[in-house]
Design an enzyme around this catalytic site. Sequence first.
Site, PDB file in Angstrom:
ATOM      1  N   HIS A 211       0.864  -1.195   0.000  1.00 29.16           N
ATOM      2  CA  HIS A 211       0.000   0.000   0.000  1.00 29.16           C
ATOM      3  C   HIS A 211       0.895   1.238   0.000  1.00 29.16           C
ATOM      4  O   HIS A 211       1.958   1.253   0.616  1.00 29.16           O
ATOM      5  CB  HIS A 211      -0.966  -0.041   1.190  1.00 29.16           C
ATOM      6  CG  HIS A 211      -2.088  -1.003   0.954  1.00 29.16           C
ATOM      7  ND1 HIS A 211      -3.321  -0.599   0.519  1.00 29.16           N
ATOM      8  CD2 HIS A 211      -2.131  -2.348   1.016  1.00 29.16           C
ATOM      9  CE1 HIS A 211      -4.087  -1.663   0.338  1.00 29.16           C
ATOM     10  NE2 HIS A 211      -3.393  -2.743   0.638  1.00 29.16           N
ATOM     11  N   CYS A 242      -7.865  -1.640   3.428  1.00 29.24           N
ATOM     12  CA  CYS A 242      -8.567  -2.656   4.219  1.00 29.24           C
ATOM     13  C   CYS A 242      -9.539  -1.976   5.165  1.00 29.24           C
ATOM     14  O   CYS A 242      -9.129  -1.159   5.990  1.00 29.24           O
ATOM     15  CB  CYS A 242      -7.556  -3.489   5.008  1.00 29.24           C
ATOM     16  SG  CYS A 242      -8.326  -4.663   6.139  1.00 29.24           S
TER      17      CYS A 242
HETATM   18  N1  COA Z   1     -19.142 -15.951   3.568  1.00 28.82           N
HETATM   19  C1  COA Z   1     -20.407 -15.672   3.919  1.00 28.82           C
HETATM   20  N2  COA Z   1     -20.841 -15.649   5.168  1.00 28.82           N
HETATM   21  C2  COA Z   1     -19.964 -15.955   6.132  1.00 28.82           C
HETATM   22  C3  COA Z   1     -18.622 -16.256   5.845  1.00 28.82           C
HETATM   23  C4  COA Z   1     -18.225 -16.245   4.500  1.00 28.82           C
HETATM   24  N3  COA Z   1     -16.968 -16.514   4.134  1.00 28.82           N
HETATM   25  N4  COA Z   1     -18.003 -16.533   6.999  1.00 28.82           N
HETATM   26  C5  COA Z   1     -18.908 -16.390   7.972  1.00 28.82           C
HETATM   27  N5  COA Z   1     -20.088 -16.049   7.453  1.00 28.82           N
HETATM   28  C6  COA Z   1     -21.333 -15.795   8.163  1.00 28.82           C
HETATM   29  C7  COA Z   1     -21.769 -16.973   8.981  1.00 28.82           C
HETATM   30  O1  COA Z   1     -22.520 -17.871   8.204  1.00 28.82           O
HETATM   31  C8  COA Z   1     -22.617 -16.315  10.044  1.00 28.82           C
HETATM   32  O2  COA Z   1     -23.854 -15.944   9.494  1.00 28.82           O
HETATM   33  P1  COA Z   1     -25.182 -15.820  10.389  1.00 28.82           P
HETATM   34  O3  COA Z   1     -24.923 -14.692  11.344  1.00 28.82           O
HETATM   35  O4  COA Z   1     -26.241 -15.510   9.394  1.00 28.82           O
HETATM   36  O5  COA Z   1     -25.306 -17.137  11.050  1.00 28.82           O
HETATM   37  C9  COA Z   1     -21.848 -15.027  10.307  1.00 28.82           C
HETATM   38  O6  COA Z   1     -21.102 -14.759   9.103  1.00 28.82           O
HETATM   39  C10 COA Z   1     -20.890 -15.129  11.476  1.00 28.82           C
HETATM   40  O7  COA Z   1     -20.073 -16.273  11.288  1.00 28.82           O
HETATM   41  P2  COA Z   1     -18.760 -16.526  12.155  1.00 28.82           P
HETATM   42  O8  COA Z   1     -18.081 -17.737  11.667  1.00 28.82           O
HETATM   43  O9  COA Z   1     -19.122 -16.479  13.623  1.00 28.82           O
HETATM   44  O10 COA Z   1     -17.884 -15.323  11.719  1.00 28.82           O
HETATM   45  P3  COA Z   1     -17.418 -14.081  12.534  1.00 28.82           P
HETATM   46  O11 COA Z   1     -18.536 -13.289  13.074  1.00 28.82           O
HETATM   47  O12 COA Z   1     -16.394 -14.539  13.482  1.00 28.82           O
HETATM   48  O13 COA Z   1     -16.779 -13.200  11.354  1.00 28.82           O
HETATM   49  C11 COA Z   1     -15.732 -13.317   9.201  1.00 28.82           C
HETATM   50  C12 COA Z   1     -15.670 -13.676  10.643  1.00 28.82           C
HETATM   51  C13 COA Z   1     -14.516 -13.945   8.531  1.00 28.82           C
HETATM   52  C14 COA Z   1     -16.984 -13.848   8.597  1.00 28.82           C
HETATM   53  C15 COA Z   1     -15.754 -11.832   8.969  1.00 28.82           C
HETATM   54  O14 COA Z   1     -14.873 -11.236   9.873  1.00 28.82           O
HETATM   55  C16 COA Z   1     -15.361 -11.442   7.571  1.00 28.82           C
HETATM   56  O15 COA Z   1     -15.969 -11.827   6.574  1.00 28.82           O
HETATM   57  N6  COA Z   1     -14.327 -10.593   7.452  1.00 28.82           N
HETATM   58  C17 COA Z   1     -13.920 -10.047   6.200  1.00 28.82           C
HETATM   59  C18 COA Z   1     -12.464  -9.732   6.228  1.00 28.82           C
HETATM   60  C19 COA Z   1     -12.042  -9.038   4.971  1.00 28.82           C
HETATM   61  O16 COA Z   1     -12.552  -9.268   3.883  1.00 28.82           O
HETATM   62  N7  COA Z   1     -11.062  -8.142   5.119  1.00 28.82           N
HETATM   63  C20 COA Z   1     -10.541  -7.403   4.040  1.00 28.82           C
HETATM   64  C21 COA Z   1      -9.601  -8.175   3.193  1.00 28.82           C
HETATM   65  S1  COA Z   1      -8.036  -8.441   3.934  1.00 28.82           S
HETATM   66 ZN    ZN Z   2      -4.225  -4.683   0.540  1.00 27.58          ZN
END
Ligand code: COA
Ligand code: ZN
Length: 306
Positions: A211, A242
């Site tokens: 970045h 991010c």
């Molecule tokens: N795709 C779709 N839904 C997802 C998912 C995925 N990859 N992973 C988790 N979920 C959903 C679960 O099904 C659950 O849904 P519900 O509330 O309807 O039951 C909910 O998200 C929570 O699931 P959980 O496993 O407890 O996840 P979490 O709350 O600990 O969150 C992530 C973790 C990974 C889902 C979330 O932090 C995330 O997607 N982060 C994105 C990070 C990102 O893209 N960063 C930028 C790039 S580096």
């Molecule tokens: Zn990046």
Amino acid sequence: MKYPSSVTVVEVGPRDGFQSIKPWIETADKIETCRRLLEAGIPLMECTSFISPKAIPQMKDAEEVVTALLAIPGAADRLLALVGNKKGADRAHAAGVKKVAMVISASAEHNKNNVNKTPDQSLEELSATIAAYPDLHIKLDLATAFGCPFQGEVSMEEITYVLDGAVVAGIRDICLCDTIGVGMPDQVGRIFRALQERYGGRGVQWSVHLHNTRGMAMANTIAAMEAGVDRFETAVAGLGGCPFAPGASGNMATEDLLYFLNETGISSGVDINQVIGTSDYITGKIGCCRDSKINATTVHKIFPKA
Ligand code: COA
Ligand code: ZN
């Protein structure tokens, strides 16, 4: 020789760039951006991410985007999708994606904020994904490798803790990410040299994702190149950031890297004019965010084709 004769440019704008933009970008515009970048010769591209749509609503059309792109002849091997957990890999695999990037942060604090897991839990997700999908190519994106927005400095021990786990699990494609643009050239060179020594002979393909938050991305690119890195992740128009890293901003712009490569005689197979055209196209669509030097000039048509 100081520089490689050719490098691989990995476009991450449609993932890292679009994820940082709040207003909805039409799915058709995302697909068209990716199509143009493929046409420009981009050999590998992160085209979306299969993450929770609650975490980043902009990525909720991941299935639609990859379905359209996979229909382009020869595109499947050139497309990557980012995932943050096995559930994301399940979705990507079901959609027909052949290559994913799984993100794990070197710093525990950022990993918690980004994917709500400890590094150990993320390594378990990685191993479970490898076990479930032996046919899936997995790149590891090591976020915050050069500094963390929450804890500050990241130690070599934190970096190698995650990388040791990943390499033992079988990962051979590793990208070090400067998520918030705090890396400095001497640090980038030192870390890559140390890692190449540590994992030498294992056949790891290294890449770097920089970045440009503090204007150091070009200098860091050159430092990585001098340390033997030949794969660079950049974003068209310098988009990027991010949402879970306060202060993060755009990536090194693809067109700026291409300018450097062309002028230095390093081949990439990517047509700078077509990338600039795509940069014009997508920043016109979203109405903001261009952060490249090359677009600032009106004489870009003089650049030779790659
Ligand atoms: N795709 C779709 N839904 C997802 C998912 C995925 N990859 N992973 C988790 N979920 C959903 C679960 O099904 C659950 O849904 P519900 O509330 O309807 O039951 C909910 O998200 C929570 O699931 P959980 O496993 O407890 O996840 P979490 O709350 O600990 O969150 C992530 C973790 C990974 C889902 C979330 O932090 C995330 O997607 N982060 C994105 C990070 C990102 O893209 N960063 C930028 C790039 S580096
Ligand atoms: Zn990046």
